[in-house]
Scaffold this motif. Structure first.
Motif, PDB file in Angstrom:
ATOM      1  N   THR A 118       0.848  -1.177   0.000  1.00  0.00           N
ATOM      2  CA  THR A 118       0.000   0.000   0.000  1.00  0.00           C
ATOM      3  C   THR A 118       0.892   1.239   0.000  1.00  0.00           C
ATOM      4  N   SER A 119       0.316   2.384  -0.302  1.00  0.00           N
ATOM      5  CA  SER A 119       1.104   3.617  -0.312  1.00  0.00           C
ATOM      6  C   SER A 119       1.668   3.917   1.076  1.00  0.00           C
ATOM      7  N   GLN A 120       0.904   3.598   2.100  1.00  0.00           N
ATOM      8  CA  GLN A 120       1.386   3.787   3.470  1.00  0.00           C
ATOM      9  C   GLN A 120       2.594   2.912   3.734  1.00  0.00           C
ATOM     10  N   GLN A 121       2.564   1.683   3.244  1.00  0.00           N
ATOM     11  CA  GLN A 121       3.699   0.775   3.423  1.00  0.00           C
ATOM     12  C   GLN A 121       4.909   1.229   2.615  1.00  0.00           C
ATOM     13  N   VAL A 122       4.686   1.804   1.441  1.00  0.00           N
ATOM     14  CA  VAL A 122       5.785   2.334   0.629  1.00  0.00           C
ATOM     15  C   VAL A 122       6.482   3.460   1.370  1.00  0.00           C
ATOM     16  N   VAL A 123       5.702   4.380   1.921  1.00  0.00           N
ATOM     17  CA  VAL A 123       6.288   5.499   2.669  1.00  0.00           C
ATOM     18  C   VAL A 123       7.066   4.973   3.867  1.00  0.00           C
ATOM     19  N   GLY A 142      -2.499   3.340  -5.063  1.00  0.00           N
ATOM     20  CA  GLY A 142      -2.462   2.877  -6.444  1.00  0.00           C
ATOM     21  C   GLY A 142      -1.780   3.802  -7.426  1.00  0.00           C
ATOM     22  N   THR A 143      -1.165   4.881  -6.945  1.00  0.00           N
ATOM     23  CA  THR A 143      -0.552   5.854  -7.856  1.00  0.00           C
ATOM     24  C   THR A 143       0.956   5.675  -7.996  1.00  0.00           C
ATOM     25  N   LEU A 144       1.523   4.663  -7.348  1.00  0.00           N
ATOM     26  CA  LEU A 144       2.971   4.457  -7.366  1.00  0.00           C
ATOM     27  C   LEU A 144       3.310   3.177  -8.114  1.00  0.00           C
ATOM     28  N   LEU A 145       4.409   3.195  -8.834  1.00  0.00           N
ATOM     29  CA  LEU A 145       4.832   2.001  -9.570  1.00  0.00           C
ATOM     30  C   LEU A 145       5.906   1.257  -8.787  1.00  0.00           C
ATOM     31  N   PRO A 146       5.625   0.043  -8.340  1.00  0.00           N
ATOM     32  CA  PRO A 146       6.648  -0.764  -7.667  1.00  0.00           C
ATOM     33  C   PRO A 146       7.774  -1.099  -8.642  1.00  0.00           C
ATOM     34  N   GLU A 147       8.992  -0.805  -8.251  1.00  0.00           N
ATOM     35  CA  GLU A 147      10.138  -1.010  -9.149  1.00  0.00           C
ATOM     36  C   GLU A 147      11.402  -0.768  -8.329  1.00  0.00           C
ATOM     37  N   THR A 148      12.547  -0.967  -8.934  1.00  0.00           N
ATOM     38  CA  THR A 148      13.823  -0.622  -8.308  1.00  0.00           C
ATOM     39  C   THR A 148      14.246   0.747  -8.824  1.00  0.00           C
ATOM     40  N   TYR A 149      14.507   1.650  -7.903  1.00  0.00           N
ATOM     41  CA  TYR A 149      14.852   3.028  -8.254  1.00  0.00           C
ATOM     42  C   TYR A 149      16.256   3.362  -7.752  1.00  0.00           C
ATOM     43  N   ARG A 150      16.926   4.237  -8.498  1.00  0.00           N
ATOM     44  CA  ARG A 150      18.266   4.680  -8.108  1.00  0.00           C
ATOM     45  C   ARG A 150      18.148   5.967  -7.303  1.00  0.00           C
ATOM     46  N   ILE A 151      18.799   5.974  -6.162  1.00  0.00           N
ATOM     47  CA  ILE A 151      18.741   7.127  -5.275  1.00  0.00           C
ATOM     48  C   ILE A 151      20.160   7.526  -4.884  1.00  0.00           C
ATOM     49  N   HIS A 152      20.294   8.735  -4.350  1.00  0.00           N
ATOM     50  CA  HIS A 152      21.583   9.152  -3.817  1.00  0.00           C
ATOM     51  C   HIS A 152      21.396   9.672  -2.398  1.00  0.00           C
ATOM     52  N   THR A 193      -7.483  -0.460 -10.040  1.00  0.00           N
ATOM     53  CA  THR A 193      -8.218  -1.113  -8.955  1.00  0.00           C
ATOM     54  C   THR A 193      -8.274  -2.621  -9.166  1.00  0.00           C
ATOM     55  N   LEU A 194      -8.634  -3.040 -10.386  1.00  0.00           N
ATOM     56  CA  LEU A 194      -8.686  -4.474 -10.680  1.00  0.00           C
ATOM     57  C   LEU A 194      -7.296  -5.098 -10.556  1.00  0.00           C
ATOM     58  N   ALA A 195      -6.287  -4.430 -11.099  1.00  0.00           N
ATOM     59  CA  ALA A 195      -4.917  -4.947 -11.036  1.00  0.00           C
ATOM     60  C   ALA A 195      -4.444  -5.086  -9.591  1.00  0.00           C
ATOM     61  N   SER A 196      -4.874  -4.175  -8.726  1.00  0.00           N
ATOM     62  CA  SER A 196      -4.450  -4.242  -7.324  1.00  0.00           C
ATOM     63  C   SER A 196      -5.035  -5.475  -6.641  1.00  0.00           C
ATOM     64  N   ILE A 197      -6.253  -5.849  -7.019  1.00  0.00           N
ATOM     65  CA  ILE A 197      -6.863  -7.058  -6.451  1.00  0.00           C
ATOM     66  C   ILE A 197      -6.132  -8.292  -6.965  1.00  0.00           C
ATOM     67  N   VAL A 198      -5.831  -8.302  -8.261  1.00  0.00           N
ATOM     68  CA  VAL A 198      -5.064  -9.405  -8.851  1.00  0.00           C
ATOM     69  C   VAL A 198      -3.720  -9.536  -8.151  1.00  0.00           C
ATOM     70  N   GLU A 199      -3.070  -8.406  -7.923  1.00  0.00           N
ATOM     71  CA  GLU A 199      -1.744  -8.402  -7.290  1.00  0.00           C
ATOM     72  C   GLU A 199      -1.777  -9.029  -5.901  1.00  0.00           C
ATOM     73  N   LYS A 200      -2.836  -8.728  -5.140  1.00  0.00           N
ATOM     74  CA  LYS A 200      -2.921  -9.239  -3.771  1.00  0.00           C
ATOM     75  C   LYS A 200      -3.387 -10.694  -3.715  1.00  0.00           C
ATOM     76  N   GLU A 201      -3.999 -11.171  -4.797  1.00  0.00           N
ATOM     77  CA  GLU A 201      -4.511 -12.547  -4.788  1.00  0.00           C
ATOM     78  C   GLU A 201      -3.432 -13.583  -5.092  1.00  0.00           C
ATOM     79  N   PRO A 269      -8.140   1.400  -5.617  1.00  0.00           N
ATOM     80  CA  PRO A 269      -7.162   0.321  -5.459  1.00  0.00           C
ATOM     81  C   PRO A 269      -6.957  -0.061  -3.993  1.00  0.00           C
ATOM     82  N   ILE A 270      -6.489  -1.278  -3.778  1.00  0.00           N
ATOM     83  CA  ILE A 270      -6.190  -1.744  -2.425  1.00  0.00           C
ATOM     84  C   ILE A 270      -4.685  -1.885  -2.197  1.00  0.00           C
ATOM     85  N   CYS A 271      -3.891  -1.542  -3.213  1.00  0.00           N
ATOM     86  CA  CYS A 271      -2.441  -1.557  -3.099  1.00  0.00           C
ATOM     87  C   CYS A 271      -1.875  -0.890  -4.356  1.00  0.00           C
ATOM     88  N   ASN A 272      -0.574  -0.926  -4.497  1.00  0.00           N
ATOM     89  CA  ASN A 272       0.077  -0.425  -5.705  1.00  0.00           C
ATOM     90  C   ASN A 272       0.517  -1.621  -6.552  1.00  0.00           C
TER      91      ASN A 272
END
Length: 345
Positions: A118-123, A142-152, A193-201, A269-272
């Motif tokens: 969830t966005s709360q868990q991402v933060v 549901g507005t964030l894309l789970p991925e690997t990001y480069r940070i400094h 929203t549908l994709a978030s349900i699929v993701e959690k299932e 959505p129920i997650c990202n």
């Protein structure tokens, strides 16, 4: 005559001394430095030239802070030295070190955000990363894309979240434009929203399309989705985890997200969801499956009919209870507590 000769001699001496000093300074400025192995040094925000020089001397990157300061003022007066984490090579000269810091090419690290948070868990995950700074607001679900990001080091958490949001927006537009024409979704938001349900299932890559097909089939037939993760989100929201098994009371308790109690998709959505879940929801395979249940291997058994689904449920309950199927290959009956029409039970 004697006085003039003395002045000339003095000036000559000065010019020679200055020339020698300049020659020595230029040589010291460009000759190999004391480092024998590669080293990463952090230059903190707000550090001045002398502060930087003293840090570099203390870390053994340069021989003397004086040479660094003088070299920057005389040889690189236009160089804008930037805070950050830099890697310095063995034998790197003062001149090269100044150029490195002026380039702003800081050391990059990686932060990985798994699918289904969830966005709360991402933060929360970003807050646990001590390379980042700032305390951001929780973005819309549901507005964030789970991925690997480069940070400094020193990068703000808001900047990371913005990069995630921009990546999700761009990907979503592409996937939405290429969705199957008969998918019963009215907007990109409904797709997420549908994709978030699929993701959690399911966490299995090869099952996401199958799970998506079940939910699309149920939407098409005006059947309730009856997805357990929507029950959990309706109770705990962005916290994400119920911390216990779902109870009969949970199933029967109506919330805005409980798809046992509401028709169609939940209000958001129920997650990202990740890329694969979004693609599965936008272009599910053509199946007649309306149900699925855990099969004991980490995956799911899919069924087109309620009768077949009930058999799959019974097999799963037998596995849960450690019981063998009855003789003749007939599984025990599914417990009455399990709603027989639930696709994800």
């Amino acid at each position: 005559m004697t006085i003039g000769s003395g002045i000339f001699t003095f000036l000559l001496f000065v010019f020679v001394a200055v020339g020698l000093a300049g020659w020595y300074g230029q040589r010291a400025f460009t000759e190999p430095g004391p480092l024998t192995t590669e080293k990463v040094v952090n230059i903190p925000r707000g550090a001045g030239v002398r502060d930087m020089a003293e840090i570099l001397e203390r870390e053994g990157v340069i021989q003397s802070w004086v040479l660094f300061v003088a070299g920057q003022k005389l040889a690189r007066p236009d160089a804008s030295l930037k805070a950050g984490e830099y890697v310095f090579k063995p034998g790197q000269s003062v001149a090269s070190i100044i150029d490195t810091i002026a380039s702003g090419k800081v050391v990059l690290h990686q932060v990985t955000i798994p699918e289904g948070l969830t966005s709360q868990q991402v933060v929360k995950r970003l807050m646990d990363n001590d390379l980042l700074t700032g305390t951001p607001a929780v973005p819309q679900e549901g507005t964030l894309l789970p991925e690997t990001y480069r940070i400094h080091r020193g990068m703000t958490r808001d900047a990371v979240l913005q990069e995630m949001a921009d990546a999700q927006k761009k990907l979503l537009a592409t996937i939405w434009a290429k969705r199957a024409p008969d998918v019963p979704l009215k907007s990109p938001q409904e797709l997420v929203t549908l994709a978030s349900i699929v993701e959690k299932e399911t966490g299995k890559d090869d099952e996401r399309p199958k799970v998506a097909a079940v939910f699309v089939n149920r939407l098409t037939k005006k059947m309730r989705l009856q997805s357990d993760p929507t029950i959990i989100y309706g109770i705990v929201g962005g916290r994400g985890s119920l911390g216990r098994p779902i109870s009969r009371t949970d199933i029967a308790t109506a919330t805005a997200y409980n798809t046992y109690a509401i028709d169609g998709l939940p209000p958001g959505p129920i997650c990202n969801p990740g890329k694969d879940a979004l693609m599965a929801a936008a272009n599910p395979p053509k199946t007649k499956d309306l149900f699925f249940v855990a099969d004991g291997t980490g995956g799911h058994a899919f069924a087109e009919t309620l009768a077949d689904h009930n058999k799959n449920v019974a097999r799963w309950r037998a596995i849960e209870q450690g019981a063998a199927p009855a003789q003749g290959g007939q599984p025990p009956a599914a417990p009455a507590a399990t709603p027989p029409a639930a696709p994800g039970r």
